[in-house]
Design an enzyme around this catalytic site. Structure first.
Site, PDB file in Angstrom:
ATOM      1  N   ASN A  73       4.414  -2.252  -4.955  1.00 52.70           N
ATOM      2  CA  ASN A  73       5.679  -2.235  -4.605  1.00 52.70           C
ATOM      3  C   ASN A  73       6.221  -3.597  -4.961  1.00 52.70           C
ATOM      4  OD1 ASN A  73       8.274  -2.245  -3.115  1.00 52.70           O
ATOM      5  ND2 ASN A  73       7.147  -2.423  -0.869  1.00 52.70           N
ATOM      6  N   LEU A  74       7.326  -3.266  -5.978  1.00 55.20           N
ATOM      7  CA  LEU A  74       7.823  -4.465  -6.765  1.00 55.20           C
ATOM      8  C   LEU A  74       9.302  -4.888  -5.787  1.00 55.20           C
ATOM      9  CD1 LEU A  74       7.572  -2.976 -10.361  1.00 55.20           C
ATOM     10  CD2 LEU A  74       5.912  -4.300  -9.071  1.00 55.20           C
ATOM     11  N   LYS A  75       9.263  -4.295  -4.782  1.00 53.81           N
ATOM     12  CA  LYS A  75      10.677  -4.927  -3.731  1.00 53.81           C
ATOM     13  C   LYS A  75      11.595  -5.042  -4.612  1.00 53.81           C
ATOM     14  CE  LYS A  75       6.831  -6.060  -0.498  1.00 53.81           C
ATOM     15  NZ  LYS A  75       6.639  -6.905   0.395  1.00 53.81           N
ATOM     16  N   HIS A 130       8.630   1.705   5.177  1.00 52.55           N
ATOM     17  CA  HIS A 130       8.242   0.436   4.965  1.00 52.55           C
ATOM     18  C   HIS A 130       8.650  -0.567   5.793  1.00 52.55           C
ATOM     19  CE1 HIS A 130       7.647  -3.582   2.955  1.00 52.55           C
ATOM     20  NE2 HIS A 130       6.589  -2.976   2.254  1.00 52.55           N
ATOM     21  N   GLU A 170       0.229  -1.430   7.105  1.00 52.40           N
ATOM     22  CA  GLU A 170       0.473  -2.907   6.571  1.00 52.40           C
ATOM     23  C   GLU A 170       0.941  -3.642   7.790  1.00 52.40           C
ATOM     24  OE1 GLU A 170       1.876  -2.883   2.100  1.00 52.40           O
ATOM     25  OE2 GLU A 170       3.707  -2.196   3.399  1.00 52.40           O
ATOM     26  N   GLY A 210       3.471 -10.664   2.789  1.00 54.69           N
ATOM     27  CA  GLY A 210       4.083 -11.776   2.225  1.00 54.69           C
ATOM     28  C   GLY A 210       3.747 -13.387   2.688  1.00 54.69           C
TER      29      GLY A 210
HETATM   30  P1  13P Z   1       2.594  -8.578  -0.154  1.00 55.60           P
HETATM   31  O1  13P Z   1       1.520  -8.034  -0.927  1.00 55.60           O
HETATM   32  O2  13P Z   1       3.628  -9.390  -0.650  1.00 55.60           O
HETATM   33  O3  13P Z   1       2.114  -8.980   1.344  1.00 55.60           O
HETATM   34  O4  13P Z   1       3.604  -7.263   0.311  1.00 55.60           O
HETATM   35  C1  13P Z   1       2.804  -6.068   0.754  1.00 55.60           C
HETATM   36  C2  13P Z   1       3.734  -4.945   1.056  1.00 55.60           C
HETATM   37  O5  13P Z   1       4.821  -5.060   1.547  1.00 55.60           O
HETATM   38  C3  13P Z   1       3.718  -3.912   0.217  1.00 55.60           C
HETATM   39  O6  13P Z   1       4.489  -2.726   0.440  1.00 55.60           O
END
Ligand code: 13P
Length: 239
Positions: free
Chosen positions: A6-8, A88, A157, A163
């Protein structure tokens, strides 16, 4: 296994295409058998040929129309995108998406046959409130969702692990995953601070069918290492 990035709100269009090219080169070279999904930022969506499946991080439950700032089915169809992330925690908790909106999106894209990666997970206060309250919270995120949908993938998650560099213990992940597997037989990914350093042990757990990776996936090299761990584990099982 399913290895998803997930590159956000990261990587521009140019960076995304270089990133995907790097993954494609790796997949070709390694003969990987993993299912690799990448969710770029909306403005970086494009048509990509090859082994990587590109999906949208978000889209509105519409073909098109007057929904300022949103994209709809027409925009996904332009690039033959048939995969979407729904629910998400950043959309739930930062952007205020409710379960009702999420159900609407889910049903809209389900009826179109999309592969849906549906995210669930508890915030810290629910985890600290004890096991029962935590599981009750996670269960509420299954409400209104067709858990038997054939193109469903679920990602667990924990919000507090996203994060932050914090993760549940391996025992906790395994335990929660075994409970979530009772709710749905869909492939179940773990997400939240997965790094090159812990990906292999997470992938090796029972009832973990893959990982959904945020920040550590931004480096193609790291993400490719995670794909290689999955290959190592898969090959071991086959032997
Ligand atoms: P991180 O790997 O940065 O903790 O994020 C996870 C995430 O939200 C994937 O959708």
């Amino acid at each position: 296994m399913i290895i998803a990035a997930n590159l956000k709100t990261n990587l521009t269009r140019k960076q995304t295409s270089e990133y995907i090219e790097e993954l494609e080169n790796y997949l070709k070279k390694s003969d990987s058998t993993q299912e690799v999904l990448v969710f770029p930022a909306t403005s970086s969506l494009d048509s990509f040929d090859g082994g990587v499946t590109v999906g949208a991080q978000n889209a509105y439950a519409t073909k098109n129309g007057a929904f300022t700032g949103e994209i709809g089915l027409d925009h996904l169809d332009e690039f033959s995108i048939k995969t979407i992330l729904i629910g998400h925690s950043e959309r739930r908790h930062i952007l205020g998406e409710t379960q009702t909106t999420i159900i609407e999106k889910f049903n809209f894209y389900k009826n179109l046959g999309f592969k849906i990666v549906y995210c669930v997970g508890e915030p810290l206060e629910k985890r600290e409130a004890g096991k029962d309250e935590m599981m009750e919270y996670i269960s509420s995120q299954y409400e209104g969702i067709d858990t038997e949908y054939e193109n469903l993938i679920i990602a667990y998650e924990p919000v507090w692990a996203i994060g932050t560099g914090l993760t549940p213990t391996l025992e906790d992940i395994q335990q929660i995953h075994s409970e979530l597997k009772i709710k749905s037989k869909a492939p179940l990914l773990y997400g939240g601070s997965v790094k090159v350093t812990n990906a292999k042990e997470v992938l090796a757990l029972e009832n973990v069918d893959g990982i959904l990776v945020g920040s550590a996936a931004l480096y193609a090299e790291h993400f490719c290492s995670m794909i290689s761990y999955a290959d190592q584990l898969t090959n071991k099982q086959e032997r």
